[in-house]
Scaffold this motif. Structure first.
Motif, short mmCIF file in Angstrom:
data_model
loop_
_atom_site.label_atom_id
_atom_site.label_comp_id
_atom_site.label_asym_id
_atom_site.label_seq_id
_atom_site.Cartn_x
_atom_site.Cartn_y
_atom_site.Cartn_z
N ASP A 32 28.75 -77.50 2.47
CA ASP A 32 29.78 -78.25 3.32
C ASP A 32 29.12 -78.45 4.72
N LEU A 33 27.77 -77.87 5.05
CA LEU A 33 27.31 -78.59 6.39
C LEU A 33 27.01 -79.84 6.47
N VAL A 34 26.50 -80.28 5.02
CA VAL A 34 26.02 -81.58 5.04
C VAL A 34 27.50 -82.67 5.61
N ASN A 35 28.39 -82.44 5.28
CA ASN A 35 29.67 -82.91 5.55
C ASN A 35 29.82 -83.00 7.02
N MET A 36 29.41 -81.89 7.70
CA MET A 36 29.77 -81.37 9.37
C MET A 36 28.75 -82.30 9.92
N GLY A 37 27.42 -82.38 9.46
CA GLY A 37 26.37 -83.36 10.06
C GLY A 37 26.77 -84.60 10.21
N PHE A 56 37.15 -86.96 13.67
CA PHE A 56 37.21 -85.68 14.42
C PHE A 56 38.36 -84.82 13.54
N PHE A 57 39.38 -85.64 13.04
CA PHE A 57 40.34 -84.83 12.37
C PHE A 57 39.61 -84.15 11.04
N LEU A 58 38.87 -84.92 10.34
CA LEU A 58 38.34 -84.34 9.11
C LEU A 58 37.28 -83.14 9.57
N ILE A 59 36.72 -83.20 10.62
CA ILE A 59 35.91 -82.10 11.18
C ILE A 59 36.63 -80.81 11.16
#
Length: 465
Positions: free
Chosen positions: A381-386, A429-432
């Motif tokens: 999930d950290l992939v998506n965060m970056g 930002f909403f997706l974060i």
């Protein structure tokens, strides 16, 4: 100069262009689309439409993909304008440095290093699993060599994951002129397999499976809300096009070719995803598609038992091209950070062919280690965060970029300024905020470590300071 001023000092675009002028300019719009399709369309195209249809959206998953493609298009337009105005290596890292200041660039670069390393490593383990299934009738790899380090389960290294990463790294060391031929051929083969699935499946569509297109709301799923929830789920299927901006310094005509490459990638990906979702839910009722391999399952349900083999080959090719693009992008990112003096080891050096092979070597070794030794299921999930963080900052960056007199802006421009850039930033930002709490905590820890490294090493060795 005070610490705060040093941290937010902006890099000169002219300095970057001069540093990167030794790159070999070999990439065209066609090559960029090849890289983009290679990164965006992986195994997900055979899995995601089925599982999201079964659990969340029904046949309306087609609309989920269309909406996700439109939203991704907003970010793609922001990247296209920024890369067209600043055709330098490093993608969002370099853009952050020029537009907002060094510390912002560093945070984005630090996030993207994690994104690329974990992303490629995770895909390498998936490639290993598919490959093991393919050769199982002939040869079975010893348990000790078939998984990440876990003595309790008898696994010590995922040998196939390590080997495939090293082979891709070796291929890229030959330079993009040679590598792009293999990449383009693999992408064409992958798209051909997807088209075969669409064409064959089309003849087995039953209209009753597609009715109603948007099932009634039930059990917290489906309905219009289900289509929107599905949009958030399938949005991540479009990630990867941002890696194209990492290649800007190696593009023959960046002002023209980068926008074509990025936006062209999204259009082709959206059409393929939408068609696969339509055919899949037309072949088999959506309630039956919550399986690990919905595309192969659907073909088997209509008597096409050759499905498993062709889907496995398509998945292997899809993962190979995805790893190639992302490892390539990670080497350009590490080069860019090294070019600015923020990482040790002369990582910002190019060889005589104009290739950053030192940065590529480090990226390959790190990814091979993660893929071979580290269990990655908790970290993906950290992939998506970056990625989302970079999307948000690049979208917002359009606002100050338009006011910069020192950045020549005679290429592609994002329409609907300033509304669309702000909308793009708000949505990302909403997706974060929708990511798991554990992911946000892990990301916070990673960023704190990055800031410590920047304040203890980077800011002292920064070329700009």
């Amino acid at each position: 100069m005070q610490l705060w001023q040093r941290m937010f000092k902006k890099e000169s675009l002219t300095a970057y262009l001069k540093s990167d002028e030794h790159f070999a300019k070999t990439l065209t719009a066609k090559d960029l689309i090849g890289l983009g399709i290679g990164a965006v369309i992986g195994t997900g195209i055979f899995i995601l439409p089925g599982t999201v249809a079964a659990t969340t959206a029904g046949p309306g998953v087609v609309f989920s993909f269309i909406i996700a493609a439109i939203v991704s298009g907003l970010v793609a337009m922001a990247y296209s304008e920024t890369a067209s105005a600043m055709p330098v290596a490093g993608s969002a890292y370099s853009y952050g440095n020029v537009i907002f200041g060094e510390v912002v660039g560093w945070v984005l670069g630090w996030a993207l290093i994690l994104e690329y390393a974990l992303g490629v490593a995770a895909v390498s383990t998936g490639w290993s699993a598919y490959f093991a299934n393919l050769i199982a009738p002939v040869f079975k790899l010893p348990t000790a060599l078939s998984g990440a380090y876990n003595p309790a389960q008898g696994t010590y290294v995922n040998l196939v994951a390590v080997i495939i990463v090293l082979l891709i790294g070796l291929m890229l060391r030959g330079g993009m002129k040679e590598s792009k031929r293999i990449q383009n051929a693999m992408v064409l083969l992958k798209v051909a397999i997807i088209i075969i699935f669409i064409v064959v499946g089309f003849f087995f569509i039953k209209s009753s499976n597609l009715m109603p297109m948007i099932p009634a709301r039930m059990h917290g799923a489906f309905g219009v809300q289900g289509v929107l929830a599905g949009t958030s789920m399938v949005f991540f299927a479009f990630l990867g096009f941002d890696a194209l901006s990492a290649s800007a310094a190696e593009v023959k005509n960046p002002k023209r070719d980068i926008p074509i490459g990025i936006i062209g990638t999204l259009i082709i990906a959206a059409v393929l995803y939408g068609l696969v979702a339509f055919v899949l839910t037309g072949m088999v009722h959506y309630t039956k598609l919550n399986v690990t391999d919905p595309a192969a399952f659907a073909l088997q349900q209509v008597g096409q038992n050759w499905a498993a083999l062709i889907i496995t080959i398509g998945a292997l090719i899809g993962m190979f091209t995805m790893m190639t693009t992302m490892l390539y992008a990670s080497s350009r990112l590490i080069y860019a950070v090294g070019r600015d003096g923020l990482l040790p080891g002369n990582l910002g050096k190019l060889n005589q062919k104009g290739e950053p092979n030192r940065a590529l070597g480090i990226a390959t070794i790190v990814v091979a280690f993660f893929g071979g030794m580290v269990p990655l299921d908790k970290l993906v999930d950290l992939v998506n965060m970056g990625t989302l963080l970079a999307f948000m900052v690049v979208s917002l960056g359009i606002l100050p970029l338009r006011k910069r007199a020192d950045v020549k802006q005679d290429g592609y421009k994002m329409p609907g300024y300033p509304v669309l850039p702000i909308l793009s930033a708000v949505f990302t930002f909403f997706l974060i905020t929708q990511l798991h709490v554990e992911t946000l905590i892990a990301a916070a820890i990673w960023f704190v470590l990055g800031l410590i490294l920047y304040l203890t090493y980077g800011i002292k060795h920064s070329r700009m300071n």
